[in-house]
Design an enzyme around this catalytic site. Structure first.
Site, PDB file in Angstrom:
ATOM      1  CG  HIS A 229      -3.380  18.903  25.473  1.00  0.00           C
ATOM      2  ND1 HIS A 229      -3.253  19.903  26.402  1.00  0.00           N
ATOM      3  CD2 HIS A 229      -2.851  17.795  26.046  1.00  0.00           C
ATOM      4  CE1 HIS A 229      -2.670  19.427  27.492  1.00  0.00           C
ATOM      5  NE2 HIS A 229      -2.413  18.148  27.304  1.00  0.00           N
ATOM      6  CB  THR A 340       3.116  22.836  17.729  1.00  0.00           C
ATOM      7  OG1 THR A 340       2.005  21.951  17.686  1.00  0.00           O
ATOM      8  CG2 THR A 340       3.726  22.980  16.341  1.00  0.00           C
ATOM      9  CB  THR A 341       2.036  19.796  22.143  1.00  0.00           C
ATOM     10  OG1 THR A 341       2.463  18.584  21.523  1.00  0.00           O
ATOM     11  CG2 THR A 341       0.805  20.316  21.418  1.00  0.00           C
TER      12      THR A 341
HETATM   13 ZN   LIG Z   1      -0.449  19.701  15.944  1.00  0.00          ZN
END
Ligand SMILES: [Zn+2]
Length: 390
Positions: A229, A340-341
């Site tokens: 990611h 944010t994930t």
């Molecule tokens: Zn981040």
């Protein structure tokens, strides 16, 4: 005389027989537990006349869908009516039975094809994030909000990262992109339902005096991992920040391209997120925006240690001075937000440095070869207070 009588009675017998069959089929459609068993047996007895493939359906239906009773009642009436009309034409009883059975089977197979949602419980796989995902998700927060099992020592997770495949695939584009994160897994539903999500477009903050963040960063060993990611740097222990009297230990930092946060609508080339955790497991993230400019020595050190394969840590032979990552002017915006994930857990203290650092076009190019775009879209501020440090 005998034949005549038989002929006259035939429709009566046939009707009675069809009624019995229809009734038993009706029972088989799940009107009570007891009815299901004989109905299934009935299905087996008639096997040669039914398509073999229908047999399991009969059994399955007997077990399922009690609440479909109404529709089944309605369809049960259909073969009954047709059987009665056929009986009036004196069709031999055995044939008639076959016809009724076929009719029932037809009705069932039609219903089978109908888009009825079947509640076939899938075997429940234990909920587990693999290591890379945990790290990518800045997992320690889940101790507080998700109740997931995580290594208690943050550096336990940072040090021993050996990822072993992904349970749930999430991405930044396509079917498993940000719009779908909240539906991929129950643990991810905050991504969809949360009201204090990150990133946001930082604007309309209140101008206030904020205490400076006390950075206690020192030269440290580090390991670099491409977790699928982002590129993440796991830092050895002993680095931290103090904010409002609380000390947060630095766990890792990682990058997004372009920057996830915006300032008055402006998005930057990249952003570095420095993820810290306090003794209670609360997270504080310092965001350093990156714009195109002169090369950044610390980022070059990270790129130099990029592992050749994903989900494999590469330990650096040198130390890094994390102070290099910070801009000279350290005023910041602050607000409460989330990861944010996935799992998008909330309760994260965000501190976004107002002044960006710079990195060269070549350095940005290295990251974009790995991740062209790994930024979650802007989330609604939902009336949150943003402080604009002067
Ligand atoms: Zn981040």
């Amino acid at each position: 005389m005998y034949l005549t009588l038989s002929d006259r009675l035939a429709p009566v017998f046939a009707l009675a027989a069809s009624l019995a069959l229809v009734m038993s089929a009706y029972a088989a459609d799940g009107h009570g537990e007891r009815a299901s068993e004989p109905a299934a047996e009935h299905g087996e007895a008639k096997e040669p006349r039914l398509k073999p493939s229908l047999k399991p359906d009969l059994k399955a239906e007997a077990k399922e869908g009690r609440d479909e009773g109404r529709s089944k009642q309605a369809s049960g009436a259909q073969p009954k009516a047709e059987a009665a009309s056929e009986a009036r034409t004196s069709v031999p009883m055995s044939e008639l039975r076959d016809l009724i059975d076929q009719k029932i089977a037809e009705v069932r197979s039609k219903r089978e094809a109908a888009p009825v949602v079947r509640l076939r419980p899938k075997p429940r796989a234990p909920v587990r994030l693999d290591h890379a995902e945990k790290l990518a998700a800045i997992s320690p927060l889940m101790n507080d909000t998700q109740g997931a099992l995580l290594p208690s020592g943050a550096h336990g997770s940072a040090a021993g990262a050996h990822a072993t495949g992904h349970d749930i695939h999430w991405a930044y584009t396509g079917a498993t992109g940000p719009e779908s994160w909240g539906r991929l897994k129950p643990e991810f539903q905050q991504c969809m339902l949360g009201k204090r999500q990150s990133p946001i477009d930082i604007r309309d903050g209140i101008a206030v005096q904020l205490d400076p963040i006390q950075f206690e960063y020192r030269p440290s060993g580090f390991r670099v991992i491409d977790n699928g990611h982002t590129v993440q740097v796991n830092v050895e222990s002993g680095n931290g920040i103090v904010v409002q009297g609380r000390r947060y230990e630095l766990l890792q930092f990682h990058f997004h391209r372009p920057s996830e946060e915006r300032i008055n609508g402006r998005q930057f080339e990249m952003v570095a997120h420095l993820v810290h955790k306090d003794i209670d497991g609360k997270l504080a993230v310092v965001a350093v925006l990156m714009e195109n400019g002169k090369g950044h020595p610390l980022i070059q050190q990270v790129w130099n240690n990029l592992p050749l394969e994903k989900n494999t840590e590469q330990a650096s032979m040198t130390q890094m001075d994390l102070n290099q990552l910070l801009p000279e002017q350290r005023q910041y915006y602050t607000y409460m937000g989330s990861l944010t994930t996935p799992p998008c857990s909330e309760g994260v203290l965000w501190m976004v440095m107002k002044n960006p650092a710079s990195m060269s076009r070549e350095q940005i190019g290295v990251f974009s070869k790995l991740y062209q775009m790994n930024a979650r879209p802007i989330q609604s501020p939902s009336g949150r207070l943003i402080k604009d440090g002067q």
